[in-house]
Structures are given as structure tokens and as C-alpha cells.
Design an enzyme around this catalytic site. Structure first.
Site, mmCIF file in Angstrom:
data_model
loop_
_atom_site.group_PDB
_atom_site.id
_atom_site.type_symbol
_atom_site.label_atom_id
_atom_site.label_comp_id
_atom_site.label_asym_id
_atom_site.label_seq_id
_atom_site.Cartn_x
_atom_site.Cartn_y
_atom_site.Cartn_z
ATOM 1 C CE LYS A 113 10.830 -32.486 -43.436
ATOM 2 N NZ LYS A 113 10.392 -32.626 -44.823
ATOM 3 C CE LYS A 196 13.726 -25.594 -43.889
ATOM 4 N NZ LYS A 196 13.564 -26.009 -45.232
ATOM 5 C CE LYS A 199 7.143 -27.232 -49.597
ATOM 6 N NZ LYS A 199 7.724 -28.530 -49.227
HETATM 7 P P1 ATP Z 1 9.394 -28.535 -45.130
HETATM 8 O O1 ATP Z 1 9.708 -27.461 -44.164
HETATM 9 O O2 ATP Z 1 8.007 -29.029 -45.089
HETATM 10 O O3 ATP Z 1 10.422 -29.630 -45.158
HETATM 11 P P2 ATP Z 1 10.289 -26.645 -47.003
HETATM 12 O O4 ATP Z 1 9.427 -25.466 -46.872
HETATM 13 O O5 ATP Z 1 11.639 -26.665 -46.384
HETATM 14 O O6 ATP Z 1 9.467 -27.899 -46.546
HETATM 15 P P3 ATP Z 1 11.184 -28.046 -49.360
HETATM 16 O O7 ATP Z 1 10.252 -28.721 -50.281
HETATM 17 O O8 ATP Z 1 11.945 -28.902 -48.423
HETATM 18 O O9 ATP Z 1 10.416 -26.924 -48.539
HETATM 19 O O10 ATP Z 1 12.187 -27.127 -50.139
HETATM 20 C C1 ATP Z 1 12.063 -26.721 -51.467
HETATM 21 C C2 ATP Z 1 13.197 -25.796 -51.815
HETATM 22 O O11 ATP Z 1 13.020 -24.546 -51.156
HETATM 23 C C3 ATP Z 1 14.574 -26.306 -51.400
HETATM 24 O O12 ATP Z 1 15.523 -25.979 -52.391
HETATM 25 C C4 ATP Z 1 14.834 -25.568 -50.131
HETATM 26 O O13 ATP Z 1 16.213 -25.436 -49.879
HETATM 27 C C5 ATP Z 1 14.167 -24.230 -50.396
HETATM 28 N N1 ATP Z 1 13.714 -23.640 -49.154
HETATM 29 C C6 ATP Z 1 12.810 -24.145 -48.292
HETATM 30 N N2 ATP Z 1 12.610 -23.347 -47.248
HETATM 31 C C7 ATP Z 1 13.412 -22.273 -47.448
HETATM 32 C C8 ATP Z 1 13.664 -21.089 -46.705
HETATM 33 N N3 ATP Z 1 13.055 -20.837 -45.564
HETATM 34 N N4 ATP Z 1 14.553 -20.205 -47.204
HETATM 35 C C9 ATP Z 1 15.175 -20.437 -48.366
HETATM 36 N N5 ATP Z 1 14.992 -21.540 -49.109
HETATM 37 C C10 ATP Z 1 14.128 -22.446 -48.671
#
Ligand code: ATP
Ligand code: LTN
Length: 328
Positions: A113, A196, A199
Site C-alpha cells: 500500500k 487478489k 476493493k
Molecule cells: P483492499 O484491497 O482495499 O485492502 P480488500 O478488498 O482486501 O481491501 P479488506 O477490508 O482488506 O478488503 O478485507 C476484508 C476481509 O476480506 C479480510 O478478511 C480479507 O482477508 C478478505 N478478503 C479480501 N479480499 C479477498 C479476496 N480477494 N479473496 C478472499 N478473501 C478476501
């Protein structure tokens, strides 16, 4: 016997996507029957990268609506907004003083990040993020933390800090464990199966948001990258297809093997059309449930949740302050 406690949270920092649902929330819904469950909307984590205030407010309530529409039951689980309990920030300050700079510097999420933000403009909050996460977990005597695999490094640090504090000041914190399942394996980006689904991705073609309408789902799935060849097979040599089959399988409860069999001799486009329908069939009733939840009702549930957890947080922080020598 008291049920063991689980704690988890999601940041209101973007559009929640099917990766968040399949990787995290879907597990929570199953776990809430066996565990004393606390689920938080971690707005203080979200502001470690710039957020528009009006959007942050809207998204905080939206994340809570996603929890509820996914099946988190406020009668079984406790839901609250992180910033409503100031003890999270206070404990984070104290834990800051026992954490070491290199421990934070090696966090993969920080490195990723910070690089995205540009090294010069990454905030100190972004650097300190794992300490705030440790506070979230340790304030509530959490035993298990259900998360996606990308969070394991943060939970390892939480354990290290809890052990260090206990050793220095006497037993205070429970040493939590991460809880992951096969489902919490990462759902990958639709535009790039090596990263992955996220968001904060720069292209909306990376993810299927939980709020996407039918037309958007069809358009995004049509555009999703696929591998060379034309057979519908589930293996590592076709990572893009493997990811799409995983999504299909997790949303329909049909195994990857059965999906392969179902599409023998069919084209990618047949599979993709069917996948879009599987996603739409999940999202339509989900979105109806979300639309029925008013902001007022959701805020009431979150307030009720804060009332329930506040005494737990206050008790733990009092204990911590006493142990480190603060005058009561
Ligand atoms: P960002 O990418 O903006 O950091 P994010 O989409 O990774 O956000 P988080 O708020 O960091 O979302 O994650 C919320 C939950 O969703 C966490 O438990 C994370 O492990 C899970 N998660 C996020 N992205 C994925 C994914 N692509 N596949 C499976 N689990 C996910
Ligand atoms: N860092 C997590 C969100 C998070 C969390 C927590 C998860 C903040 N505090 C406590 C579990 C327990 C993320 O970005 N997914």
C-alpha cells in the site's frame, strides 16, 4: 460453558466484492452459531488511506448492511463501528510502545500500500495499521480471528505483541489464533488472476461488487480474462479459469470436478454465461435484503452492539493501564 470468542472486521474503504463475501463473511455466518462473535466495521483502519468524509459515512453503514444481508444475525452476533469504542485507539498507543519498527516494516500489506500511495505520501497510520488491528483483537479476549489468508501476517504480529506484553507485565491477553478455511483462499482479480480481487483495484473490471446489477455482472464476466485453449478444466496451468470455477463452485456449492464434467465439450462463452447467472442468482436476493434495511435500523443495531462491547473494552484497558503503572 462460555463459548469461545471470535472477532473480525472489514474496512469501509471501497465497494465490497464477492471476494470479501466468499473469503470472509460467508465463514462468519457459519461460525456465529458456535462462537461468541463480534464483527466490527473498522473505520479507523479505513482512514489510513485518504477517504472522502461523506463516502466514508455512507460506506460504513453499507458494510454493516452487507454483514446483515449476508446472514449475520444481530441476535447471535455483536456488530459495531470501531470508532465508537475509543479504547481501540488507546490500547493501540500502548502497544505501539512495545512493537518494534522493523516488525512493522516487514508487513507485506504496508509495503504494497505504501508503494501504491507513493513512499513519500504513505501515512504513519498506514505503517501503524497492524498495531490497531492487534488492539481490536486483544481488547476482547479473542481466541479465533476468521480472516482471508492475506491477513495471517498481521495475526502473527498480534500474537507476538500479546506474548511480549504478557511476559513483561504478567498474563493479560489471550493469545489469539487465525482461523482460515479453504474458502478463505484468495479469490483473484477478474482482470489479473495473479493478484487478489481488491476493493481498491484501479479498474472496476477487477471485481464483482456485491452491489453490481445484472447487466454489470454480465459485462464484467464477459470481459474477465481467460487462459489459452478452449477446454473447461480446473488446474493450476489455467489460473484465470480456475478462479472463475472457484467462484462458481463457492456460490453454487457444486464441486469444481462436477463443474468440469458439466462443461465437457462446451465453450468458454457457455461457461461464462452460466457463471454470470450463478452470480446473479446469489446477488439478487442478497440485494433485496440489503435494500430493506434502513439506515436508522442499522445504526440502532450498531449502537446496541457498541453498548454490549464497551464494558469489555473498558475492563481490559483498565487492567492494561494498571499493569503498566498508570495511576488510576
Ligand atoms: P483492499 O484491497 O482495499 O485492502 P480488500 O478488498 O482486501 O481491501 P479488506 O477490508 O482488506 O478488503 O478485507 C476484508 C476481509 O476480506 C479480510 O478478511 C480479507 O482477508 C478478505 N478478503 C479480501 N479480499 C479477498 C479476496 N480477494 N479473496 C478472499 N478473501 C478476501
Ligand atoms: N486488516 C483487516 C481488517 C481488520 C481486522 C481487524 C480483521 C481490522 N481489524 C481485526 C480481523 C480482526 C483487513 O484489512 N482485512
Amino acid at each position: 460453558m462460555n463459548k469461545p470468542r471470535i472477532f473480525s472486521g472489514i474496512q469501509p474503504s471501497g465497494n465490497l466484492h464477492i471476494g470479501n463475501y466468499l473469503g470472509a463473511i460467508k465463514n462468519w455466518v457459519k461460525l456465529q452459531d458456535q462462537y461468541d462473535s463480534i464483527f466490527c466495521v473498522v473505520d479507523m483502519h479505513a482512514i489510513t488511506v485518504p477517504q472522502d468524509p461523506a463516502e466514508l459515512r455512507r460506506r460504513t453503514i453499507e458494510v454493516a448492511k452487507v454483514y446483515l444481508a449476508s446472514g449475520i444475525d444481530p441476535k447471535k452476533s455483536t456488530l459495531f463501528i470501531q470508532s465508537h469504542i475509543s479504547e481501540h485507539a488507546e490500547l493501540a498507543w500502548i502497544l505501539n510502545t512495545i512493537a518494534k519498527i522493523p516488525e512493522l516494516e516487514k508487513m507485506t500489506q504496508f509495503k504494497d500500500k505504501a508503494q501504491k500511495a507513493g513512499k513519500e505520501s504513505a501515512s504513519v497510520g498506514l505503517f501503524d495499521y497492524p498495531i490497531l488491528m492487534a488492539s481490536d483483537i486483544l481488547l476482547y479476549d479473542t481466541e479465533l480471528v476468521p480472516v482471508g489468508k492475506d491477513q495471517l501476517q498481521h495475526i502473527e504480529l498480534t500474537r507476538t505483541l500479546a506474548e511480549r506484553f504478557n511476559k513483561k507485565f504478567g498474563k493479560t491477553f489471550i493469545i489469539p489464533k487465525a482461523f482460515t478455511t479453504k474458502e478463505s483462499e484468495n479469490i483473484m482479480g477478474l482482470d489479473d488472476p495473479t493478484k487478489k480481487m481488491s476493493k481498491s483495484a484501479s479498474s472496476e473490471y477487477n471485481y464483482i461488487a456485491l452491489t453490481d446489477d445484472e447487466e454489470t455482472v454480465r459485462r464484467k464476466i464477459k470481459k474477465a480474462v481467460t487462459d489459452s485453449g478452449s477446454e473447461i478444466v480446473y488446474n493450476d496451468s489455467k489460473p484465470a479459469l480456475k478462479n472463475l470455477i472457484n467462484i462458481y463452485s463457492l456460490l453454487s456449492e457444486i464441486s469444481p470436478k462436477e463443474i468440469e464434467n458439466k462443461y465437457v465439450g462446451k465453450k468458454y462463452s457457455d461457461f461464462k454465461n452460466a457463471l454470470a447467472e450463478v452470480i446473479i442468482n446469489y446477488l439478487t436476493p442478497f440485494q433485496k435484503k440489503m435494500a430493506k434495511l434502513t439506515d436508522e435500523k442499522v445504526l440502532e443495531i450498531l449502537e446496541e452492539g457498541a453498548k454490549r462491547v464497551r464494558p469489555l473494552a473498558q475492563k481490559k484497558l483498565r487492567e492494561v493501564k494498571k499493569k503498566i503503572g498508570f495511576v488510576a
